[in-house]
Write a protein that holds these residues in place. Structure first.
Motif, PDB file in Angstrom:
ATOM      1  N   ALA A 103      27.640 -19.439 -54.365  1.00  0.00           N
ATOM      2  CA  ALA A 103      28.167 -19.078 -55.686  1.00  0.00           C
ATOM      3  C   ALA A 103      27.040 -18.595 -56.599  1.00  0.00           C
ATOM      4  CB  ALA A 103      28.879 -20.279 -56.300  1.00  0.00           C
ATOM      5  N   GLU A 104      25.899 -19.250 -56.521  1.00  0.00           N
ATOM      6  CA  GLU A 104      24.746 -18.857 -57.334  1.00  0.00           C
ATOM      7  C   GLU A 104      24.242 -17.463 -56.937  1.00  0.00           C
ATOM      8  OE1 GLU A 104      22.046 -19.322 -60.362  1.00  0.00           O
ATOM      9  OE2 GLU A 104      23.634 -20.727 -59.813  1.00  0.00           O
ATOM     10  N   LEU A 105      24.162 -17.213 -55.636  1.00  0.00           N
ATOM     11  CA  LEU A 105      23.711 -15.899 -55.170  1.00  0.00           C
ATOM     12  C   LEU A 105      24.693 -14.808 -55.571  1.00  0.00           C
ATOM     13  CD1 LEU A 105      22.406 -16.892 -51.622  1.00  0.00           C
ATOM     14  CD2 LEU A 105      21.025 -16.029 -53.519  1.00  0.00           C
ATOM     15  N   ILE A 110      27.412 -14.218 -48.807  1.00  0.00           N
ATOM     16  CA  ILE A 110      28.356 -14.247 -47.681  1.00  0.00           C
ATOM     17  C   ILE A 110      27.770 -15.036 -46.514  1.00  0.00           C
ATOM     18  CG2 ILE A 110      29.444 -12.801 -45.919  1.00  0.00           C
ATOM     19  CD1 ILE A 110      29.950 -10.730 -48.122  1.00  0.00           C
ATOM     20  N   LYS A 111      26.479 -14.853 -46.263  1.00  0.00           N
ATOM     21  CA  LYS A 111      25.834 -15.604 -45.177  1.00  0.00           C
ATOM     22  C   LYS A 111      25.865 -17.106 -45.446  1.00  0.00           C
ATOM     23  CE  LYS A 111      22.770 -11.897 -43.699  1.00  0.00           C
ATOM     24  NZ  LYS A 111      21.386 -11.426 -43.607  1.00  0.00           N
ATOM     25  N   LYS A 112      25.594 -17.502 -46.682  1.00  0.00           N
ATOM     26  CA  LYS A 112      25.631 -18.935 -47.041  1.00  0.00           C
ATOM     27  C   LYS A 112      27.051 -19.485 -46.882  1.00  0.00           C
ATOM     28  CE  LYS A 112      21.356 -19.549 -48.392  1.00  0.00           C
ATOM     29  NZ  LYS A 112      20.441 -20.459 -47.764  1.00  0.00           N
ATOM     30  N   LEU A 113      28.038 -18.722 -47.322  1.00  0.00           N
ATOM     31  CA  LEU A 113      29.423 -19.180 -47.204  1.00  0.00           C
ATOM     32  C   LEU A 113      29.860 -19.238 -45.738  1.00  0.00           C
ATOM     33  CD1 LEU A 113      30.945 -17.301 -50.253  1.00  0.00           C
ATOM     34  CD2 LEU A 113      30.592 -19.763 -50.018  1.00  0.00           C
ATOM     35  N   ASP A 114      29.369 -18.311 -44.908  1.00  0.00           N
ATOM     36  CA  ASP A 114      29.668 -18.372 -43.477  1.00  0.00           C
ATOM     37  C   ASP A 114      29.105 -19.654 -42.856  1.00  0.00           C
ATOM     38  OD1 ASP A 114      31.161 -16.070 -43.213  1.00  0.00           O
ATOM     39  OD2 ASP A 114      29.427 -14.798 -42.726  1.00  0.00           O
ATOM     40  N   GLU A 115      27.898 -20.028 -43.242  1.00  0.00           N
ATOM     41  CA  GLU A 115      27.305 -21.267 -42.733  1.00  0.00           C
ATOM     42  C   GLU A 115      28.128 -22.481 -43.178  1.00  0.00           C
ATOM     43  OE1 GLU A 115      23.112 -21.721 -43.557  1.00  0.00           O
ATOM     44  OE2 GLU A 115      22.771 -19.581 -43.250  1.00  0.00           O
ATOM     45  N   ALA A 116      28.594 -22.455 -44.416  1.00  0.00           N
ATOM     46  CA  ALA A 116      29.421 -23.554 -44.925  1.00  0.00           C
ATOM     47  C   ALA A 116      30.748 -23.622 -44.167  1.00  0.00           C
ATOM     48  CB  ALA A 116      29.659 -23.384 -46.421  1.00  0.00           C
ATOM     49  N   ILE A 117      31.314 -22.465 -43.855  1.00  0.00           N
ATOM     50  CA  ILE A 117      32.576 -22.425 -43.104  1.00  0.00           C
ATOM     51  C   ILE A 117      32.386 -22.974 -41.695  1.00  0.00           C
ATOM     52  CG2 ILE A 117      34.246 -20.838 -42.050  1.00  0.00           C
ATOM     53  CD1 ILE A 117      34.054 -19.173 -44.650  1.00  0.00           C
ATOM     54  N   GLU A 118      31.240 -22.708 -41.081  1.00  0.00           N
ATOM     55  CA  GLU A 118      30.969 -23.262 -39.743  1.00  0.00           C
ATOM     56  C   GLU A 118      30.935 -24.786 -39.768  1.00  0.00           C
ATOM     57  OE1 GLU A 118      27.473 -21.630 -37.971  1.00  0.00           O
ATOM     58  OE2 GLU A 118      28.202 -19.577 -38.118  1.00  0.00           O
ATOM     59  N   LEU A 119      30.433 -25.350 -40.860  1.00  0.00           N
ATOM     60  CA  LEU A 119      30.333 -26.810 -40.954  1.00  0.00           C
ATOM     61  C   LEU A 119      31.667 -27.460 -41.287  1.00  0.00           C
ATOM     62  CD1 LEU A 119      26.937 -27.052 -42.839  1.00  0.00           C
ATOM     63  CD2 LEU A 119      27.362 -27.570 -40.441  1.00  0.00           C
TER      64      LEU A 119
END
Length: 104
Positions: free
Chosen positions: A69-71, A81-90
């Motif tokens: 969200a900050e980015l 998007i990359k950070k959110l993808d990592e969060a979705i994997e978890l």
């Protein structure tokens, strides 16, 4: 051509005392004796470890969501998007992450 096969009757060469001892050991409950201090209960240890990992994944997912969200707020959309993808994997069962990704 000769065929090969095993022909053995069950209990042919097994002594009766060995059979009785085996049956007696099989009938004993597993928790019959007192537990020694050096023994580990692996079933409960694995369950505890899994619970700890699930909490860690949720916390890491929350942190990655906040970073995303900050980015996105600073206009760095691909990194968000990359950070959110990592969060979705978890935590793939969190619909808020998918919504945030689609907005970015």
């Amino acid at each position: 051509m000769a065929s090969f096969g095993w022909k053995r009757k069950v209990g042919e060469k097994v002594s009766k005392t060995a059979v009785q001892q085996f049956v007696a050991e099989a009938e004993k409950p597993e928790d019959a004796g007192p537990r020694r201090e050096d023994e580990v209960d692996w079933l409960h240890a694995i369950k505890r470890r899994k619970e700890i990992l699930l909490e860690d994944c949720a916390a890491k997912s929350k942190r990655l969501k906040e970073e995303g969200a900050e980015l996105a707020g600073h206009g760095r959309h691909w990194e968000a998007i990359k950070k959110l993808d990592e969060a979705i994997e978890l935590t793939p069962d969190n619909p808020l992450l998918y919504e945030m990704k689609s907005q970015v």
